[in-house]
Design a protein around this motif. Structure first.
Motif, PDB file in Angstrom:
ATOM      1  N   ALA A   1       4.388  -1.091  -0.544  1.00 14.04           N
ATOM      2  CA  ALA A   1       5.681  -0.423  -0.465  1.00 14.04           C
ATOM      3  C   ALA A   1       5.808   1.402  -0.845  1.00 14.04           C
ATOM      4  CB  ALA A   1       6.532  -0.782  -1.901  1.00 14.04           C
ATOM      5  N   ARG A   2       4.944   1.199  -1.655  1.00 13.31           N
ATOM      6  CA  ARG A   2       5.037   2.794  -2.457  1.00 13.31           C
ATOM      7  C   ARG A   2       4.303   4.292  -0.787  1.00 13.31           C
ATOM      8  NH1 ARG A   2       6.902   2.369  -7.107  1.00 13.31           N
ATOM      9  NH2 ARG A   2       5.965   0.880  -8.090  1.00 13.31           N
ATOM     10  N   LEU A   3       3.062   3.174  -1.234  1.00 15.00           N
ATOM     11  CA  LEU A   3       2.563   4.167  -0.002  1.00 15.00           C
ATOM     12  C   LEU A   3       3.426   4.597   1.404  1.00 15.00           C
ATOM     13  CD1 LEU A   3      -1.177   3.270  -0.625  1.00 15.00           C
ATOM     14  CD2 LEU A   3      -0.013   5.340  -1.192  1.00 15.00           C
ATOM     15  N   MET A   4       3.716   3.219   2.150  1.00 12.63           N
ATOM     16  CA  MET A   4       4.789   3.178   3.314  1.00 12.63           C
ATOM     17  C   MET A   4       5.739   3.975   3.022  1.00 12.63           C
ATOM     18  SD  MET A   4       2.958  -0.045   5.000  1.00 12.63           S
ATOM     19  CE  MET A   4       3.697   0.308   7.031  1.00 12.63           C
ATOM     20  N   ASN A   5       6.083   3.961   1.809  1.00 12.56           N
ATOM     21  CA  ASN A   5       7.752   4.356   2.042  1.00 12.56           C
ATOM     22  C   ASN A   5       8.115   3.158   2.446  1.00 12.56           C
ATOM     23  OD1 ASN A   5       9.539   5.595   0.463  1.00 12.56           O
ATOM     24  ND2 ASN A   5      10.053   7.431   1.944  1.00 12.56           N
ATOM     25  N   VAL A   6       8.213   2.432   1.851  1.00  9.94           N
ATOM     26  CA  VAL A   6       9.083   1.608   3.306  1.00  9.94           C
ATOM     27  C   VAL A   6       9.636   0.463   1.581  1.00  9.94           C
ATOM     28  CG1 VAL A   6       8.855  -0.961   4.164  1.00  9.94           C
ATOM     29  CG2 VAL A   6       7.230   0.997   4.475  1.00  9.94           C
ATOM     30  N   GLU A   7      11.812   0.562   2.035  1.00 11.77           N
ATOM     31  CA  GLU A   7      12.134   0.215   0.889  1.00 11.77           C
ATOM     32  C   GLU A   7      11.593  -1.708   0.951  1.00 11.77           C
ATOM     33  OE1 GLU A   7      14.445   0.581  -1.219  1.00 11.77           O
ATOM     34  OE2 GLU A   7      14.509  -1.470  -2.053  1.00 11.77           O
ATOM     35  N   ARG A   8      10.783  -2.419   1.382  1.00 14.97           N
ATOM     36  CA  ARG A   8      11.426  -3.939   0.927  1.00 14.97           C
ATOM     37  C   ARG A   8       9.965  -4.486   1.426  1.00 14.97           C
ATOM     38  NH1 ARG A   8      15.789  -7.383   0.954  1.00 14.97           N
ATOM     39  NH2 ARG A   8      14.851  -9.108   2.103  1.00 14.97           N
ATOM     40  N   VAL A   9       8.915  -4.434   0.894  1.00 15.95           N
ATOM     41  CA  VAL A   9       7.286  -5.352   0.891  1.00 15.95           C
ATOM     42  C   VAL A   9       7.287  -6.391   0.881  1.00 15.95           C
ATOM     43  CG1 VAL A   9       4.932  -5.345   1.221  1.00 15.95           C
ATOM     44  CG2 VAL A   9       6.173  -3.056   1.846  1.00 15.95           C
ATOM     45  N   SER A  10       7.109  -7.631   1.501  1.00 14.99           N
ATOM     46  CA  SER A  10       7.426  -9.541   1.300  1.00 14.99           C
ATOM     47  C   SER A  10       6.057  -9.486   1.884  1.00 14.99           C
ATOM     48  CB  SER A  10       8.924  -9.838   1.853  1.00 14.99           C
ATOM     49  OG  SER A  10       8.917 -10.138   3.127  1.00 14.99           O
TER      50      SER A  10
ATOM     51  N   ARG B   1       0.782  13.192   8.074  1.00 17.84           N
ATOM     52  CA  ARG B   1       0.751  11.941   8.303  1.00 17.84           C
ATOM     53  C   ARG B   1      -1.198  12.155   7.935  1.00 17.84           C
ATOM     54  NH1 ARG B   1       0.874  11.772  14.965  1.00 17.84           N
ATOM     55  NH2 ARG B   1       0.076   9.438  14.583  1.00 17.84           N
ATOM     56  N   ARG B   2      -1.850  13.237   7.800  1.00 15.90           N
ATOM     57  CA  ARG B   2      -3.158  12.768   7.796  1.00 15.90           C
ATOM     58  C   ARG B   2      -3.454  12.780   5.989  1.00 15.90           C
ATOM     59  NH1 ARG B   2      -8.059  15.724   8.095  1.00 15.90           N
ATOM     60  NH2 ARG B   2      -8.966  16.420   6.302  1.00 15.90           N
ATOM     61  N   LYS B   3      -2.392  13.366   5.396  1.00 11.59           N
ATOM     62  CA  LYS B   3      -2.021  13.417   3.577  1.00 11.59           C
ATOM     63  C   LYS B   3      -2.473  11.621   3.901  1.00 11.59           C
ATOM     64  CE  LYS B   3      -0.452  14.824  -0.023  1.00 11.59           C
ATOM     65  NZ  LYS B   3       1.563  15.371  -0.859  1.00 11.59           N
ATOM     66  N   ARG B   4      -1.141  11.339   4.571  1.00 11.31           N
ATOM     67  CA  ARG B   4      -0.091  10.221   3.967  1.00 11.31           C
ATOM     68  C   ARG B   4      -1.857   8.950   4.033  1.00 11.31           C
ATOM     69  NH1 ARG B   4       3.951   6.953   6.929  1.00 11.31           N
ATOM     70  NH2 ARG B   4       4.980   8.781   6.407  1.00 11.31           N
ATOM     71  N   LEU B   5      -2.389   9.461   5.621  1.00 12.41           N
ATOM     72  CA  LEU B   5      -3.604   7.775   6.101  1.00 12.41           C
ATOM     73  C   LEU B   5      -4.327   8.465   4.277  1.00 12.41           C
ATOM     74  CD1 LEU B   5      -4.004   6.940   8.436  1.00 12.41           C
ATOM     75  CD2 LEU B   5      -5.081   8.797   9.002  1.00 12.41           C
ATOM     76  N   LEU B   6      -4.983   9.588   4.154  1.00 18.44           N
ATOM     77  CA  LEU B   6      -6.052   9.800   3.058  1.00 18.44           C
ATOM     78  C   LEU B   6      -5.393   8.718   1.574  1.00 18.44           C
ATOM     79  CD1 LEU B   6      -6.770  12.994   3.145  1.00 18.44           C
ATOM     80  CD2 LEU B   6      -8.076  11.505   3.809  1.00 18.44           C
ATOM     81  N   GLU B   7      -4.019   9.326   1.615  1.00 15.48           N
ATOM     82  CA  GLU B   7      -3.478   7.833   0.261  1.00 15.48           C
ATOM     83  C   GLU B   7      -3.637   6.344   0.127  1.00 15.48           C
ATOM     84  OE1 GLU B   7      -0.091  11.439  -0.833  1.00 15.48           O
ATOM     85  OE2 GLU B   7       1.069   9.403  -0.251  1.00 15.48           O
ATOM     86  N   GLN B   8      -3.579   6.244   1.924  1.00 17.94           N
ATOM     87  CA  GLN B   8      -3.440   4.865   2.390  1.00 17.94           C
ATOM     88  C   GLN B   8      -5.056   4.425   1.537  1.00 17.94           C
ATOM     89  OE1 GLN B   8      -2.063   4.894   5.964  1.00 17.94           O
ATOM     90  NE2 GLN B   8       0.076   4.196   5.361  1.00 17.94           N
ATOM     91  N   GLN B   9      -5.544   5.053   2.562  1.00 22.43           N
ATOM     92  CA  GLN B   9      -7.224   4.660   2.090  1.00 22.43           C
ATOM     93  C   GLN B   9      -7.396   5.173   0.917  1.00 22.43           C
ATOM     94  OE1 GLN B   9      -9.683   7.564   5.355  1.00 22.43           O
ATOM     95  NE2 GLN B   9      -9.319   6.331   6.660  1.00 22.43           N
ATOM     96  N   ALA B  10      -6.955   6.108   0.114  1.00 22.23           N
ATOM     97  CA  ALA B  10      -7.440   5.824  -0.905  1.00 22.23           C
ATOM     98  C   ALA B  10      -7.118   4.543  -2.187  1.00 22.23           C
ATOM     99  CB  ALA B  10      -6.829   7.474  -1.900  1.00 22.23           C
ATOM    100  N   ALA B  11      -6.279   4.000  -1.304  1.00 23.42           N
ATOM    101  CA  ALA B  11      -4.942   3.348  -2.200  1.00 23.42           C
ATOM    102  C   ALA B  11      -5.418   1.952  -1.709  1.00 23.42           C
ATOM    103  CB  ALA B  11      -3.430   3.085  -1.663  1.00 23.42           C
ATOM    104  N   LEU B  12      -5.801   1.965  -0.870  1.00 23.03           N
ATOM    105  CA  LEU B  12      -6.846   0.710  -0.538  1.00 23.03           C
ATOM    106  C   LEU B  12      -7.762   0.791  -1.004  1.00 23.03           C
ATOM    107  CD1 LEU B  12      -6.187   0.148   3.340  1.00 23.03           C
ATOM    108  CD2 LEU B  12      -5.710  -0.827   2.150  1.00 23.03           C
ATOM    109  N   VAL B  13      -9.246   1.112  -0.918  1.00 21.72           N
ATOM    110  CA  VAL B  13     -10.290   1.385  -2.348  1.00 21.72           C
ATOM    111  C   VAL B  13     -10.373   1.525  -3.196  1.00 21.72           C
ATOM    112  CG1 VAL B  13     -12.307   2.905  -2.922  1.00 21.72           C
ATOM    113  CG2 VAL B  13     -11.554   3.385  -0.195  1.00 21.72           C
TER     114      VAL B  13
END
Ligand code: ADP
Length: 918
Positions: free
Chosen positions: A50-59, A13-25
């Motif tokens: 989609a990639r960061l949250m690993n979700v099939e469909r983002v619209s 969770r921590r790792k994904r959070l960091l990834e998400q923050q980095a992506a946002l930045v």
């Protein structure tokens, strides 16, 4: 597809959070939102999420303008790594979902099929796409819901974590930012475009446009036209205001600054004043303008936009129009005829003063009135004049112009006047706008015309009366003159006359002929004046005419002791075409004058060819004419003479001669030296004619050869009848007499004469009518009728010929002329005095026997002419060989040469004897 990890560990969770923050930045740094293409930016966002949250469909979905549906602007499918767009969700079909979007910060549905906010999608959306869990974050912009960011899990669901939700919210905010950025850019571009458009409009506007700061009274903007109008550069314009660019006072006398302030306040208050303004340009010229002011919205300053129109050209045209109008009005008002204009309804739009005066109204009273009803409503007899029959109506209805004379126009007081009017349509741009009518009162003209007609009729009546008088006077004079001259001719034929008797007869004859000449002159003048003297184009022997004139004039000249010469050029044609009688009249008159006005010396007649025409010249060595009288001598009744010298004349001769010469195509001219003499001459076209030489009327007929013919002489005057009897009986005619028209018709039917000599003026039935009736009788169809009249007018002759006469003879007539007219149609041969000589000189005729000769001698000795003629007729029937003898005998009888006849009879040797020696 890589499924989302189930229940992530803390480390994960921590790792994904960091990834998400980095992506946002990274997204923020990549300046994705400043990209020109919003679609690309959004695709980057959905793909990253989609990639960061690993979700099939983002619209990402956006609300429609009406907010009744959502439209997919980008859908990213992770496993297929593919973007698409275009799907739509109707709010009406998914009310719970749309409601939830409007009210919640995020829709977190771990089981989308059962979640009350998303279960509406179950059957037609979730199941077909195998979607199990949904995380939908509303996107707000400036506090307003603009769309929704959707995350959809496919396959076995993994519950959404709080980080997922927060990350979703962060991405949605980022999208809102991107949308805002894009909208701002669009708005900025639109603003730029609009400013550009405005600047273009301003630059190319036909009017000068300025923007004025009301508080500083300075211009803050001005287009090219404004710069041209004021003649200033842009910088110079922005340093001044309207007051500096105006004269101190406007044309109405008010201060420019005062009026400017007033108008600006009016614009500031929301008005849109339009007014004329006098500007001054840089060159100091006054420029009349039309100004429109309107307030411009501005947060900081009080601005007014002025649009300024240079109206110099308009003013010039207005002045010109005004000038023309004044001229036109002046013309209209000074025009003599009445002039008014109507519109297409026939209503008066203007009328000039004289028009108003004619109909008794002022212009103000007439304007707008129906002119037909006002002045043209009735005809002259008072009956109604329907407007559609009126030509003026047609002018403004159908454009047909008219000019009418004689209709009446009505005045205000109920009286009317005869008029002449003309109406023309007023046409502008092909459309009839009315008519202009000019009219005048023609009472005076009609009056003058009537007066003229009356005078003309009176003059014609007087002229008719004169002609009738002349005709009857001529008739009355000719009848006795006929007797005088006829009897003189008869008497002169008698033999054994004493010298004194011959002299007396000559005087009678000459005086009679002189009298006849005077009557003819007066009559000719009347005919010339009435224009009915006709020139006859017949052919005649010119040489014989000149010989005859010479033969007549020579003795007269010689009697006065004057030498007479008649000289003709050798190549003069013999037979020519022309009017012999009139030519003789002119020449005789000129020669008569020449002899009359010459006391000593000579008189000459020269005839010569002159440039293809024949010149007749009469020359004398007489008194001559003073130069000042030369032009007068051709006037009627004009005589110039020495009162001491008695010369007869009427003063008509030259006047008639000049007119006759003109009628024949020449001009009578004169040259004269007082005390030395005069020359009168004229040139005529007398074309040579190839024709036999006409018979000579001047010979004396002495006998008639042929069967005896019956002649009926009709004349109410016994003298007239006697004259003809005495003339014809000796020539062998059987003469009968009738004293009136009725008797003539009766006698003609009874006697069936070969010829009738009919006087025209007869009691009971006049000659013309008698001829007509005689001609109706079939038995008298071939009777020769000769009308004899003292009437000398052409119409007298025409009437007789039309009634059926074969010939017309005017009194007094020459005996030979009558005999010629009578004998030619009766096939009788005339024997002339000249021929008698020929007969006598020829071989002696076959003569009857001695007994018959003796009988004839005895009858002749008794003077029994009737018996004598019967005897010769008998002889004729015995043997045609006696014809020459009979002709010679008759000729002597006709000439009343009884003594000569007896001598001749005695000298003859009866048949069977030798011819007597001659
Ligand atoms: P009248 O009957 O008087 O001769 P005319 O008309 O023949 O009238 O002539 C008009 C006038 O012209 C005469 O009165 C005369 O004075 C003048 N006149 C005409 N012919 C001659 C001429 N050959 N010599 C001189 N005067 C002439």
């Amino acid at each position: 597809m890589k499924a989302r990890a189930r229940l992530p560990t803390l480390g994960t969770r921590r790792k994904r959070l960091l990834e998400q923050q980095a992506a946002l930045v990274a997204l923020t740094r990549s300046d994705v939102f400043n990209r020109e293409n919003l679609q690309q930016a959004l695709q980057l966002v959905t793909e990253t999420a989609a990639r960061l949250m690993n979700v099939e469909r983002v619209s990402l979905w956006r609300y429609s303008e009406s907010r009744s549906s959502l439209r997919c602007i980008d859908l990213y499918e992770l496993s297929r790594n593919q973007h698409s767009s275009g799907a739509e969700l109707e709010a009406g079909r998914y009310p719970a979902y749309f409601e939830a979007l409007a009210t919640s910060e995020a829709i977190v549905a771990n089981d989308a099929h059962s979640d009350p906010r998303t279960h509406e999608f179950s059957s037609d959306y979730l199941t077909p796409l195998n979607i199990t869990a949904m995380l939908d974050i509303p996107v707000h912009l400036h506090g307003r819901l603009k769309g929704v960011l959707c995350h959809e899990q496919v396959g076995p669901p993994v519950p959404w974590t709080a980080e997922d939700r927060l990350f979703g919210i962060a991405v949605a905010n980022m999208i809102a930012l991107a949308l805002e950025q894009s909208e701002r850019k669009r708005a900025e571009a639109a603003l730029r475009e609009s400013e550009q458009r405005l600047a273009t409009i301003l630059a190319y506007a036909p009017d000068a446009i300025v923007v004025l700061d009301v508080d500083t009274l300075r211009f803050v903007e001005g287009n090219g036209q404004a710069l041209r109008l004021y003649g200033l550069e842009r910088d110079a314009l922005l340093c001044v205001g309207p007051v500096e660019l105006s004269p101190e006072r406007q044309p109405d006398g008010r201060l420019s600054s005062e009026v400017a302030r007033e108008k600006l306040e009016e614009a500031l208050a929301g008005g849109a004043p339009v007014f004329e303004w006098l500007h001054l340009n840089a060159a100091g010229e006054q420029v009349p303008c039309e100004v429109r002011l309107v307030r411009l919205p501005d947060a900081e300053r009080r601005l007014v936009r002025g649009s300024i129109n240079d109206i110099r050209e308009r003013k010039r045209l207005e002045a010109e129009r005004e000038w023309l109008n004044n001229r036109w009005r002046l013309l209209l008002e000074s025009a003599g005829p009445g002039i008014y204009g109507t519109d297409t309804q026939g209503r008066c739009i203007f009328i000039n003063r004289s028009g108003g005066a004619m109909i008794g109204y002022t212009a103000e009273e007439v304007l707008g009135r129906d002119m037909h009803e006002l002045i043209h409503h009735s005809l002259a007899d008072g009956s109604h004049y329907p407007v559609d029959a009126c030509p003026i109506f047609r002018a403004f209805r159908t454009g047909q112009p008219c000019r009418i004379e004689g209709e009446v126009l009505w005045r205000r007081d109920g009286s009317c006047f005869p008029s002449e009017y003309a109406a023309y349509p007023i046409v502008a741009g092909g459309v009839i706008e009315g008519a202009v009518v000019s009219f005048s009162d023609i009472s005076e003209r009609l009056h003058a015309q009537n007066e003229l007609r009356r005078l003309k009729e009176a003059a014609e009546a007087a002229s008719r009366a004169k002609s009738e008088f002349l005709a009857s006077m001529s008739h009355e004079l000719r009848t006795p003159l006929n007797s005088v001259l006829g009897h003189a001719q008869l008497l002169r034929r008698q033999e054994g006359l004493l010298g004194s008797q011959v002299k007396a007869l000559n005087i009678i004859q000459q005086s009679g002929e002189h009298l006849l000449g005077l009557i003819d002159d007066i009559l000719d003048m009347a005919k010339i004046e009435a224009g009915n003297l006709d020139i006859v184009a017949d052919y005649f022997d010119l040489h014989r005419l000149l010989d005859t004139i010479g033969a007549i004039m020579r003795p007269r000249a010689e009697a006065k002791g004057l030498a007479f010469t008649a000289a003709q050029c050798a190549d003069l044609p013999t037979v020519v075409r022309g009017d012999e009688r009139r030519l003789r009249q002119v020449l005789m008159n000129l020669l008569d004058n020449a002899i009359k006005y010459t006391r000593g010396g000579s008189v000459a007649l020269h005839v010569e060819l002159q440039r293809g025409r024949i010149r007749f010249l009469v020359e004398d060595t007489g008194t001559g004419i003073e130069p000042e009288h030369l032009s007068e001598i051709f006037n009627l009744f004009h005589q110039v003479r020495d009162p001491a010298v008695l010369v007869d004349g009427t003063g008509l001769g030259l006047a008639i001669s000049r007119r006759l010469t003109r009628l024949m195509g020449g001009e009578l001219k004169v040259a004269s030296t007082p005390g030395q003499g005069s020359r009168f001459w004229f040139d005529l076209d007398l074309p040579a004619v190839k024709a036999p030489i006409p018979a000579n009327e001047s010979r004396t007929a002495i006998a008639v050869e042929g069967d005896q013919r019956t002649v009926l002489v009709v004349d109410d005057e016994k003298d007239g009848r006697n004259l003809l009897r005495e003339l014809l009986a000796p020539l062998g005619f059987e003469v009968h007499e009738s004293a009136d028209g009725e008797a003539a018709v009766r006698d003609a039917l009874r006697l069936r004469p070969h010829a009738i000599l009919m006087d025209v003026r007869l009691p009971r039935l006049n000659g013309v009518e008698s001829i007509r009736q005689i001609r109706c009788a079939p038995a008298l169809e071939r009777t020769v009728i000769i009308a004899i009249s003292a009437g000398a007018f052409e119409h007298d002759r025409r009437q007789c010929l039309e009634a059926g006469a074969d010939a017309f003879l005017s009194k007094p007539f020459r005996v030979e002329k009558l005999l010629d007219l009578l004998c030619t149609p009766l096939k009788l041969r005339l024997i002339y005095a000249q021929e008698q000589t020929t007969l006598e000189s020829a071989a002696p005729p076959v003569v009857p026997d001695g007994e018959q000769l003796q009988r004839l001698h005895d009858i002749a000795a008794r003077g029994d002419i009737k018996n004598l003629l019967q005897q010769v007729t008998h002889l004729e029937s015995l043997d045609p060989a006696y014809l020459p003898f009979v002709a010679q005998l008759r000729a002597r009888v006709a000439a009343y040469q009884m003594k000569e006849l007896r001598r001749w009879l005695k000298s003859l040797r009866p048949a069977g004897h030798e011819c007597p020696a001659r």
